[in-house]
Scaffold this motif. Structure first.
Motif, PDB file in Angstrom:
ATOM      1  N   ALA B  49       0.844  -1.207   0.000  1.00 23.33           N
ATOM      2  CA  ALA B  49       0.000   0.000   0.000  1.00 23.33           C
ATOM      3  C   ALA B  49       0.876   1.253   0.000  1.00 23.33           C
ATOM      4  CB  ALA B  49      -0.895  -0.012   1.229  1.00 23.33           C
ATOM      5  N   GLY B  50       0.575   2.190  -0.866  1.00 20.71           N
ATOM      6  CA  GLY B  50       1.340   3.418  -0.918  1.00 20.71           C
ATOM      7  C   GLY B  50       0.680   4.531  -0.138  1.00 20.71           C
ATOM      8  N   VAL B  51       1.442   5.616   0.076  1.00 21.33           N
ATOM      9  CA  VAL B  51       0.903   6.765   0.794  1.00 21.33           C
ATOM     10  C   VAL B  51      -0.295   7.318   0.021  1.00 21.33           C
ATOM     11  CG1 VAL B  51       1.403   9.161   1.438  1.00 21.33           C
ATOM     12  CG2 VAL B  51       3.030   7.345   1.980  1.00 21.33           C
ATOM     13  N   GLY B  52      -1.377   7.614   0.729  1.00 25.93           N
ATOM     14  CA  GLY B  52      -2.589   8.153   0.126  1.00 25.93           C
ATOM     15  C   GLY B  52      -3.667   7.107  -0.071  1.00 25.93           C
ATOM     16  N   GLU B  53      -3.300   5.837  -0.035  1.00 29.92           N
ATOM     17  CA  GLU B  53      -4.303   4.798  -0.277  1.00 29.92           C
ATOM     18  C   GLU B  53      -5.123   4.499   0.979  1.00 29.92           C
ATOM     19  OE1 GLU B  53      -3.224   2.053  -3.939  1.00 29.92           O
ATOM     20  OE2 GLU B  53      -1.633   1.984  -2.449  1.00 29.92           O
ATOM     21  N   VAL B  54      -6.379   4.129   0.746  1.00 27.92           N
ATOM     22  CA  VAL B  54      -7.266   3.728   1.835  1.00 27.92           C
ATOM     23  C   VAL B  54      -7.155   2.208   1.994  1.00 27.92           C
ATOM     24  CG1 VAL B  54      -9.671   3.575   2.603  1.00 27.92           C
ATOM     25  CG2 VAL B  54      -8.820   5.677   1.548  1.00 27.92           C
ATOM     26  N   VAL B  55      -6.994   1.768   3.229  1.00 31.38           N
ATOM     27  CA  VAL B  55      -6.674   0.357   3.478  1.00 31.38           C
ATOM     28  C   VAL B  55      -7.494  -0.210   4.634  1.00 31.38           C
ATOM     29  CG1 VAL B  55      -4.280   0.615   2.654  1.00 31.38           C
ATOM     30  CG2 VAL B  55      -4.801   0.989   5.083  1.00 31.38           C
ATOM     31  N   LEU B  56      -7.462  -1.543   4.722  1.00 31.98           N
ATOM     32  CA  LEU B  56      -7.980  -2.237   5.905  1.00 31.98           C
ATOM     33  C   LEU B  56      -6.794  -2.666   6.756  1.00 31.98           C
ATOM     34  CD1 LEU B  56     -10.771  -4.606   4.516  1.00 31.98           C
ATOM     35  CD2 LEU B  56     -11.038  -2.379   5.610  1.00 31.98           C
ATOM     36  N   VAL B  57      -6.923  -2.508   8.067  1.00 31.55           N
ATOM     37  CA  VAL B  57      -5.881  -2.920   9.009  1.00 31.55           C
ATOM     38  C   VAL B  57      -6.480  -3.930   9.988  1.00 31.55           C
ATOM     39  CG1 VAL B  57      -4.369  -2.140  10.888  1.00 31.55           C
ATOM     40  CG2 VAL B  57      -4.624  -0.739   8.840  1.00 31.55           C
ATOM     41  N   ALA B  58      -5.815  -5.099  10.108  1.00 30.79           N
ATOM     42  CA  ALA B  58      -6.194  -6.084  11.127  1.00 30.79           C
ATOM     43  C   ALA B  58      -5.280  -5.899  12.320  1.00 30.79           C
ATOM     44  CB  ALA B  58      -6.076  -7.503  10.577  1.00 30.79           C
ATOM     45  N   GLN B  59      -5.852  -6.009  13.516  1.00 35.01           N
ATOM     46  CA  GLN B  59      -5.085  -5.744  14.732  1.00 35.01           C
ATOM     47  C   GLN B  59      -5.056  -6.958  15.670  1.00 35.01           C
ATOM     48  OE1 GLN B  59      -7.200  -1.773  15.412  1.00 35.01           O
ATOM     49  NE2 GLN B  59      -5.096  -1.249  15.899  1.00 35.01           N
ATOM     50  N   GLY B  60      -4.214  -6.865  16.691  1.00 38.24           N
ATOM     51  CA  GLY B  60      -4.126  -7.920  17.692  1.00 38.24           C
ATOM     52  C   GLY B  60      -3.435  -9.144  17.130  1.00 38.24           C
TER      53      GLY B  60
ATOM     54  N   ASP C  83      13.726   6.612  14.158  1.00 41.55           N
ATOM     55  CA  ASP C  83      14.702   7.586  13.647  1.00 41.55           C
ATOM     56  C   ASP C  83      13.989   8.792  13.052  1.00 41.55           C
ATOM     57  OD1 ASP C  83      16.918   5.914  14.158  1.00 41.55           O
ATOM     58  OD2 ASP C  83      16.556   4.808  12.304  1.00 41.55           O
ATOM     59  N   LYS C  84      12.889   8.520  12.362  1.00 43.58           N
ATOM     60  CA  LYS C  84      12.269   9.579  11.578  1.00 43.58           C
ATOM     61  C   LYS C  84      10.870   9.146  11.164  1.00 43.58           C
ATOM     62  CE  LYS C  84      13.825  10.233   7.337  1.00 43.58           C
ATOM     63  NZ  LYS C  84      13.530  10.837   6.015  1.00 43.58           N
ATOM     64  N   LEU C  85       9.955  10.110  11.100  1.00 43.53           N
ATOM     65  CA  LEU C  85       8.639   9.868  10.510  1.00 43.53           C
ATOM     66  C   LEU C  85       8.582  10.641   9.190  1.00 43.53           C
ATOM     67  CD1 LEU C  85       6.099  10.402  13.454  1.00 43.53           C
ATOM     68  CD2 LEU C  85       7.227   8.279  12.770  1.00 43.53           C
ATOM     69  N   ASP C  86       8.194   9.985   8.131  1.00 46.70           N
ATOM     70  CA  ASP C  86       7.921  10.671   6.861  1.00 46.70           C
ATOM     71  C   ASP C  86       6.423  10.791   6.741  1.00 46.70           C
ATOM     72  OD1 ASP C  86      10.345  11.217   5.765  1.00 46.70           O
ATOM     73  OD2 ASP C  86      10.374   9.480   4.414  1.00 46.70           O
ATOM     74  N   VAL C  87       5.875  12.000   6.948  1.00 48.63           N
ATOM     75  CA  VAL C  87       4.433  12.170   6.860  1.00 48.63           C
ATOM     76  C   VAL C  87       4.123  13.025   5.640  1.00 48.63           C
ATOM     77  CG1 VAL C  87       2.345  12.950   8.039  1.00 48.63           C
ATOM     78  CG2 VAL C  87       4.222  11.968   9.356  1.00 48.63           C
ATOM     79  N   SER C  88       3.238  12.513   4.801  1.00 51.38           N
ATOM     80  CA  SER C  88       2.922  13.193   3.536  1.00 51.38           C
ATOM     81  C   SER C  88       2.170  14.493   3.782  1.00 51.38           C
ATOM     82  CB  SER C  88       2.070  12.272   2.682  1.00 51.38           C
ATOM     83  OG  SER C  88       1.581  12.958   1.568  1.00 51.38           O
ATOM     84  N   GLU C  89       2.566  15.546   3.044  1.00 48.23           N
ATOM     85  CA  GLU C  89       1.891  16.839   3.167  1.00 48.23           C
ATOM     86  C   GLU C  89       0.637  16.893   2.300  1.00 48.23           C
ATOM     87  OE1 GLU C  89       2.967  19.258   5.211  1.00 48.23           O
ATOM     88  OE2 GLU C  89       4.484  17.797   5.834  1.00 48.23           O
ATOM     89  N   THR C  90       0.548  15.984   1.341  1.00 49.55           N
ATOM     90  CA  THR C  90      -0.507  16.095   0.333  1.00 49.55           C
ATOM     91  C   THR C  90      -1.735  15.266   0.672  1.00 49.55           C
ATOM     92  OG1 THR C  90       0.360  14.243  -0.934  1.00 49.55           O
ATOM     93  CG2 THR C  90       1.217  16.437  -1.466  1.00 49.55           C
ATOM     94  N   VAL C  91      -1.663  14.481   1.737  1.00 51.89           N
ATOM     95  CA  VAL C  91      -2.797  13.607   2.031  1.00 51.89           C
ATOM     96  C   VAL C  91      -4.030  14.417   2.399  1.00 51.89           C
ATOM     97  CG1 VAL C  91      -3.670  11.868   3.631  1.00 51.89           C
ATOM     98  CG2 VAL C  91      -1.451  11.554   2.563  1.00 51.89           C
ATOM     99  N   ASP C  92      -3.823  15.546   3.088  1.00 50.64           N
ATOM    100  CA  ASP C  92      -4.965  16.356   3.498  1.00 50.64           C
ATOM    101  C   ASP C  92      -5.815  16.786   2.308  1.00 50.64           C
ATOM    102  OD1 ASP C  92      -4.652  16.217   6.151  1.00 50.64           O
ATOM    103  OD2 ASP C  92      -3.620  18.117   6.386  1.00 50.64           O
ATOM    104  N   ILE C  93      -5.130  17.121   1.240  1.00 53.77           N
ATOM    105  CA  ILE C  93      -5.806  17.583   0.035  1.00 53.77           C
ATOM    106  C   ILE C  93      -6.782  16.528  -0.484  1.00 53.77           C
ATOM    107  CG2 ILE C  93      -5.423  18.280  -2.377  1.00 53.77           C
ATOM    108  CD1 ILE C  93      -2.617  19.270  -1.377  1.00 53.77           C
ATOM    109  N   ARG C  94      -6.378  15.288  -0.332  1.00 53.27           N
ATOM    110  CA  ARG C  94      -7.196  14.207  -0.867  1.00 53.27           C
ATOM    111  C   ARG C  94      -8.307  13.796   0.099  1.00 53.27           C
ATOM    112  NH1 ARG C  94      -3.597   9.566  -3.258  1.00 53.27           N
ATOM    113  NH2 ARG C  94      -5.718   8.799  -3.478  1.00 53.27           N
ATOM    114  N   GLU C  95      -8.303  14.396   1.281  1.00 49.96           N
ATOM    115  CA  GLU C  95      -9.303  14.057   2.288  1.00 49.96           C
ATOM    116  C   GLU C  95     -10.719  14.128   1.693  1.00 49.96           C
ATOM    117  OE1 GLU C  95     -10.614  16.279   6.206  1.00 49.96           O
ATOM    118  OE2 GLU C  95      -8.472  15.838   6.201  1.00 49.96           O
ATOM    119  N   GLY C  96     -11.527  13.155   1.986  1.00 55.71           N
ATOM    120  CA  GLY C  96     -12.889  13.152   1.472  1.00 55.71           C
ATOM    121  C   GLY C  96     -13.012  12.433   0.130  1.00 55.71           C
TER     122      GLY C  96
END
Lengths: 98, 98, 98, 98, 98
Positions: B49-60, C83-96
């Motif tokens: 899954a890439g950044v921006g994609e909507v996914v299902l997450v299983a936990q536990g 070590d580091k978090l890479d958080v996308s700046e563009t995800v907010d735009i795609r919200e909804g």
């Protein structure tokens, strides 16, 4: 188990191979008056529950105790379709007392 | 399973040796309109899954039922990339009724 | 896994004998800007995380999948130092949107 | 375990075959004054608890450790009927101190 | 694990036979200043913790990893009595930074 209503379905073609053939239903929690709460969970359907039905959902490792979900990466499963809730009217009166 | 959007990646070189080679994605929960909620979880990605994609997450413990996470100290795994949600428009009308 | 910062240590001499020799770190959850949230958990440290470091914590039965915690009454373990978090700046735009 | 009061029963004829014969009780959480909270869980009854009684509920995989629920898709079970809570009056005074 | 203070005891004669002889303590969660929070859990005591003491509680399947609770329908167990918390004063300063 939690009590919820099936409000929709999740479609996903790219998934873990062990999930092929499973139906993923969106189950939104309800209160004892069947009113929808904001919280929801995506659950595998093992009992043929349709959209609109009120169901019981088992979570965690217990969700893997059905024939369909055994050893699968599934953490929520619909285990029953609710016919009726019998909620006592007199419990409130006893509130505050053992 | 919970529904979320991949918003980033965690980098960690010092870690339990069983986690070497795993990709840790930050998955922020979304509601049924794909709007981001404040809650997030760090999940191992087993489906690319890439950044921006909507996914299902299983936990536990269910998060350990994929080939990659078997017997590993992992409590959340991405198991599917969502193509589409079908959410019923008529469920609200039935709210308050079984 | 949850993301948190080590803020302290728990000292306990009277404990289950299986816990002898383990280090119990207090891990306070952080958001994606590393800001402390109010929630915290006490986790066994399996990677040598010091106070102030940002870490990943695995919970539940997955917390028993490290060499140190195997079969022990432990429900939270530090598995990685971030070590580091890479958080996308563009995800907010795609919200909804999917 | 959580502390709750049995407030009703769930009826469901269409269910996973492993659940046949189980009684599903609605257990609403209570505080230490036996006052009902809003949260509730549906639990299998293994001790014959009636409506109005205050009970202990075990959740997760521990809910499958009774004779009736072993290996079943059940994530909550009533394990005890409460006779009495002894709550210390002096603990508040010590609040803020170890 | 969670951090809490023992504030009382639950008495229950009608219970699953596997629970006979166990002591059920009411553990109310505390923050890092030992101030009581509203949330509490009922936990089996495996270390002889008395009312007023601050303890660690392991939950879920990990609660069954003590000698006393092995294979029992118990989802919370007291595993340690806390002597002292060492909480860093300087962590706040680093808030917002990795």
């Amino acid at each position: 188990m939690i009590l919820g209503r099936v409000v929709g379905t999740v479609w996903a073609t790219r998934k873990d191979s062990q999930l092929v053939g499973m139906k993923f239903q969106i189950v939104q929690e309800v209160d004892l008056d069947y009113k929808l709460k904001s919280k929801f969970v995506v659950a595998v359907d093992s009992v043929g529950a349709g959209v609109g039905e009120v169901v019981l959902v088992a979570q965690g490792s217990s969700a893997r105790q059905t024939e369909q979900t055994h050893n699968k990466p599934v953490d929520a499963v619909i285990t029953a379709i609710v016919d009726k809730l019998d909620v006592s009217e007199t419990v409130d009166i006893r509130e505050g007392q053992l």
